[in-house]
Design a protein around this motif. Sequence first.
Motif, PDB file in Angstrom:
ATOM      1  N   LEU A   1     -86.081  23.267 -28.997  1.00  0.00           N
ATOM      2  CA  LEU A   1     -87.704  22.828 -28.128  1.00  0.00           C
ATOM      3  C   LEU A   1     -88.626  22.883 -28.366  1.00  0.00           C
ATOM      4  CD1 LEU A   1     -85.754  22.611 -24.480  1.00  0.00           C
ATOM      5  CD2 LEU A   1     -86.235  20.735 -25.824  1.00  0.00           C
ATOM      6  N   VAL A   2     -88.961  24.456 -28.916  1.00  0.00           N
ATOM      7  CA  VAL A   2     -89.502  25.382 -29.223  1.00  0.00           C
ATOM      8  C   VAL A   2     -91.161  24.472 -30.038  1.00  0.00           C
ATOM      9  CG1 VAL A   2     -91.042  26.904 -29.708  1.00  0.00           C
ATOM     10  CG2 VAL A   2     -89.831  26.978 -27.785  1.00  0.00           C
ATOM     11  N   PRO A   3     -89.631  24.066 -31.295  1.00  0.00           N
ATOM     12  CA  PRO A   3     -90.190  23.636 -32.743  1.00  0.00           C
ATOM     13  C   PRO A   3     -90.937  21.426 -32.143  1.00  0.00           C
ATOM     14  CG  PRO A   3     -88.596  25.503 -33.307  1.00  0.00           C
ATOM     15  CD  PRO A   3     -88.457  25.199 -31.826  1.00  0.00           C
ATOM     16  N   ALA A   4     -89.883  21.559 -31.827  1.00  0.00           N
ATOM     17  CA  ALA A   4     -90.749  19.878 -31.017  1.00  0.00           C
ATOM     18  C   ALA A   4     -91.844  19.701 -30.571  1.00  0.00           C
ATOM     19  CB  ALA A   4     -88.980  19.166 -30.144  1.00  0.00           C
ATOM     20  N   THR A   5     -91.613  20.856 -29.216  1.00  0.00           N
ATOM     21  CA  THR A   5     -92.266  21.081 -28.899  1.00  0.00           C
ATOM     22  C   THR A   5     -93.819  21.534 -29.504  1.00  0.00           C
ATOM     23  OG1 THR A   5     -91.658  21.537 -27.183  1.00  0.00           O
ATOM     24  CG2 THR A   5     -93.966  21.675 -26.522  1.00  0.00           C
ATOM     25  N   ALA A   6     -93.985  22.406 -30.305  1.00  0.00           N
ATOM     26  CA  ALA A   6     -95.124  22.453 -30.729  1.00  0.00           C
ATOM     27  C   ALA A   6     -95.130  21.128 -31.895  1.00  0.00           C
ATOM     28  CB  ALA A   6     -94.743  23.864 -31.791  1.00  0.00           C
ATOM     29  N   ALA A   7     -94.830  20.825 -32.504  1.00  0.00           N
ATOM     30  CA  ALA A   7     -94.791  20.131 -33.753  1.00  0.00           C
ATOM     31  C   ALA A   7     -95.608  18.180 -32.964  1.00  0.00           C
ATOM     32  CB  ALA A   7     -93.518  18.907 -34.277  1.00  0.00           C
ATOM     33  N   ALA A   8     -95.187  18.158 -31.565  1.00  0.00           N
ATOM     34  CA  ALA A   8     -95.543  16.998 -30.291  1.00  0.00           C
ATOM     35  C   ALA A   8     -97.611  17.966 -30.381  1.00  0.00           C
ATOM     36  CB  ALA A   8     -95.154  16.938 -29.136  1.00  0.00           C
ATOM     37  N   MET A   9     -97.226  19.072 -29.946  1.00  0.00           N
ATOM     38  CA  MET A   9     -98.442  19.635 -29.319  1.00  0.00           C
ATOM     39  C   MET A   9     -99.290  19.531 -30.973  1.00  0.00           C
ATOM     40  SD  MET A   9     -99.101  20.218 -26.648  1.00  0.00           S
ATOM     41  CE  MET A   9     -99.907  20.961 -26.037  1.00  0.00           C
ATOM     42  N   VAL A  10     -99.191  19.545 -31.686  1.00  0.00           N
ATOM     43  CA  VAL A  10    -100.256  20.167 -32.723  1.00  0.00           C
ATOM     44  C   VAL A  10    -100.791  18.556 -33.647  1.00  0.00           C
ATOM     45  CG1 VAL A  10    -100.156  20.657 -35.152  1.00  0.00           C
ATOM     46  CG2 VAL A  10     -99.540  22.451 -33.814  1.00  0.00           C
ATOM     47  N   TRP A  11     -99.343  17.503 -33.244  1.00  0.00           N
ATOM     48  CA  TRP A  11     -99.884  16.539 -34.194  1.00  0.00           C
ATOM     49  C   TRP A  11    -100.127  15.711 -34.013  1.00  0.00           C
ATOM     50  CZ3 TRP A  11     -95.957  19.149 -37.250  1.00  0.00           C
ATOM     51  CH2 TRP A  11     -96.232  19.901 -38.068  1.00  0.00           C
ATOM     52  N   GLN A  12     -99.845  15.207 -32.059  1.00  0.00           N
ATOM     53  CA  GLN A  12     -99.910  13.765 -31.673  1.00  0.00           C
ATOM     54  C   GLN A  12    -100.563  14.620 -30.324  1.00  0.00           C
ATOM     55  OE1 GLN A  12     -98.887  10.826 -31.702  1.00  0.00           O
ATOM     56  NE2 GLN A  12     -98.124  12.243 -33.401  1.00  0.00           N
ATOM     57  N   ILE A  13    -100.614  15.501 -29.241  1.00  0.00           N
ATOM     58  CA  ILE A  13    -101.020  15.578 -27.779  1.00  0.00           C
ATOM     59  C   ILE A  13    -102.576  16.406 -27.699  1.00  0.00           C
ATOM     60  CG2 ILE A  13    -100.287  16.573 -25.997  1.00  0.00           C
ATOM     61  CD1 ILE A  13     -97.263  16.913 -26.746  1.00  0.00           C
ATOM     62  N   MET A  14    -102.965  17.455 -28.881  1.00  0.00           N
ATOM     63  CA  MET A  14    -103.981  17.895 -29.028  1.00  0.00           C
ATOM     64  C   MET A  14    -105.122  17.388 -29.016  1.00  0.00           C
ATOM     65  SD  MET A  14    -103.750  20.565 -26.512  1.00  0.00           S
ATOM     66  CE  MET A  14    -105.583  21.525 -27.203  1.00  0.00           C
ATOM     67  N   PRO A  15    -104.937  16.289 -30.580  1.00  0.00           N
ATOM     68  CA  PRO A  15    -105.658  16.278 -31.052  1.00  0.00           C
ATOM     69  C   PRO A  15    -106.042  14.630 -30.098  1.00  0.00           C
ATOM     70  CG  PRO A  15    -104.041  16.301 -33.209  1.00  0.00           C
ATOM     71  CD  PRO A  15    -103.645  16.039 -31.939  1.00  0.00           C
ATOM     72  N   ARG A  16    -105.408  13.907 -29.261  1.00  0.00           N
ATOM     73  CA  ARG A  16    -105.794  13.262 -28.222  1.00  0.00           C
ATOM     74  C   ARG A  16    -107.079  14.175 -27.453  1.00  0.00           C
ATOM     75  NH1 ARG A  16    -100.797   8.889 -28.302  1.00  0.00           N
ATOM     76  NH2 ARG A  16    -100.396   8.935 -30.607  1.00  0.00           N
ATOM     77  N   LEU A  17    -106.093  15.206 -26.981  1.00  0.00           N
ATOM     78  CA  LEU A  17    -106.502  15.805 -25.118  1.00  0.00           C
ATOM     79  C   LEU A  17    -108.090  15.744 -25.749  1.00  0.00           C
ATOM     80  CD1 LEU A  17    -103.443  17.711 -23.739  1.00  0.00           C
ATOM     81  CD2 LEU A  17    -105.487  15.699 -23.161  1.00  0.00           C
ATOM     82  N   GLN A  18    -108.231  16.378 -27.245  1.00  0.00           N
ATOM     83  CA  GLN A  18    -109.239  17.395 -27.579  1.00  0.00           C
ATOM     84  C   GLN A  18    -110.641  16.085 -27.851  1.00  0.00           C
ATOM     85  OE1 GLN A  18    -108.250  19.738 -31.470  1.00  0.00           O
ATOM     86  NE2 GLN A  18    -108.325  21.418 -29.574  1.00  0.00           N
ATOM     87  N   ARG A  19    -110.048  15.150 -28.715  1.00  0.00           N
ATOM     88  CA  ARG A  19    -110.931  13.776 -29.021  1.00  0.00           C
ATOM     89  C   ARG A  19    -111.873  13.467 -27.066  1.00  0.00           C
ATOM     90  NH1 ARG A  19    -107.440  10.181 -31.494  1.00  0.00           N
ATOM     91  NH2 ARG A  19    -107.036  11.955 -32.783  1.00  0.00           N
ATOM     92  N   ARG A  20    -110.486  13.595 -26.135  1.00  0.00           N
ATOM     93  CA  ARG A  20    -110.818  12.441 -24.849  1.00  0.00           C
ATOM     94  C   ARG A  20    -111.654  13.531 -24.069  1.00  0.00           C
ATOM     95  NH1 ARG A  20    -107.252   8.843 -21.799  1.00  0.00           N
ATOM     96  NH2 ARG A  20    -108.585   8.398 -20.650  1.00  0.00           N
ATOM     97  N   CYS A  21    -111.653  15.073 -24.383  1.00  0.00           N
ATOM     98  CA  CYS A  21    -112.338  16.252 -23.786  1.00  0.00           C
ATOM     99  C   CYS A  21    -113.229  17.213 -24.690  1.00  0.00           C
ATOM    100  CB  CYS A  21    -111.236  17.033 -22.833  1.00  0.00           C
ATOM    101  SG  CYS A  21    -109.859  16.027 -21.957  1.00  0.00           S
ATOM    102  N   GLY A  22    -113.307  16.712 -25.580  1.00  0.00           N
ATOM    103  CA  GLY A  22    -114.338  17.416 -27.047  1.00  0.00           C
ATOM    104  C   GLY A  22    -115.902  17.542 -25.828  1.00  0.00           C
ATOM    105  N   ALA A  23    -116.268  16.851 -24.719  1.00  0.00           N
ATOM    106  CA  ALA A  23    -117.650  17.227 -24.520  1.00  0.00           C
ATOM    107  C   ALA A  23    -117.428  18.280 -24.002  1.00  0.00           C
ATOM    108  CB  ALA A  23    -118.142  15.778 -23.443  1.00  0.00           C
ATOM    109  N   TRP A  24    -116.132  18.241 -22.527  1.00  0.00           N
ATOM    110  CA  TRP A  24    -116.235  19.249 -21.275  1.00  0.00           C
ATOM    111  C   TRP A  24    -115.564  20.583 -21.760  1.00  0.00           C
ATOM    112  CZ3 TRP A  24    -111.273  21.850 -20.291  1.00  0.00           C
ATOM    113  CH2 TRP A  24    -111.108  22.144 -19.326  1.00  0.00           C
ATOM    114  N   LEU A  25    -115.389  20.227 -23.526  1.00  0.00           N
ATOM    115  CA  LEU A  25    -114.744  21.578 -24.266  1.00  0.00           C
ATOM    116  C   LEU A  25    -115.637  22.574 -24.554  1.00  0.00           C
ATOM    117  CD1 LEU A  25    -111.423  20.661 -26.608  1.00  0.00           C
ATOM    118  CD2 LEU A  25    -111.959  22.230 -24.554  1.00  0.00           C
ATOM    119  N   THR A  26    -116.959  21.714 -24.391  1.00  0.00           N
ATOM    120  CA  THR A  26    -117.595  22.613 -25.434  1.00  0.00           C
ATOM    121  C   THR A  26    -119.370  22.560 -24.270  1.00  0.00           C
ATOM    122  OG1 THR A  26    -119.463  20.525 -26.294  1.00  0.00           O
ATOM    123  CG2 THR A  26    -117.866  22.520 -28.076  1.00  0.00           C
ATOM    124  N   ARG A  27    -119.363  22.482 -23.294  1.00  0.00           N
ATOM    125  CA  ARG A  27    -120.305  22.179 -22.002  1.00  0.00           C
ATOM    126  C   ARG A  27    -120.025  24.115 -21.625  1.00  0.00           C
ATOM    127  NH1 ARG A  27    -119.079  17.854 -18.426  1.00  0.00           N
ATOM    128  NH2 ARG A  27    -118.155  16.755 -19.840  1.00  0.00           N
TER     129      ARG A  27
END
Length: 102
Positions: free
Chosen positions: A76-102
Amino acid sequence: MNEGIVSHAYGADEPELPSPPAVTDIRLSPTVPAPVRLWKLWLLTVCGIYPTIVLLGLATNPVLENLYLPVRLAVLVPATAAAMVWQIMPRLQRRCGAWLTR
């Protein structure tokens, strides 16, 4: 530097030649990223990783249920890490980028 030489090189005396390039202030450059608030990045990571672990755990439970917990986590851990690095976090950071830097 001698301004006469520079302006002559760019054709200040001749109107059909281009003028010297404008000097820009590097501090006003829009390419400098704003700092990311670490607590917001942590919160975004938690919000992404929790559902990912739950969903992957539920999806792989029929196949991995007879294995010991460390072995299940080793899948589970390598599968979760791969999903977070290549799929989930880029999308979350794109969506919430302005909020992250406020």
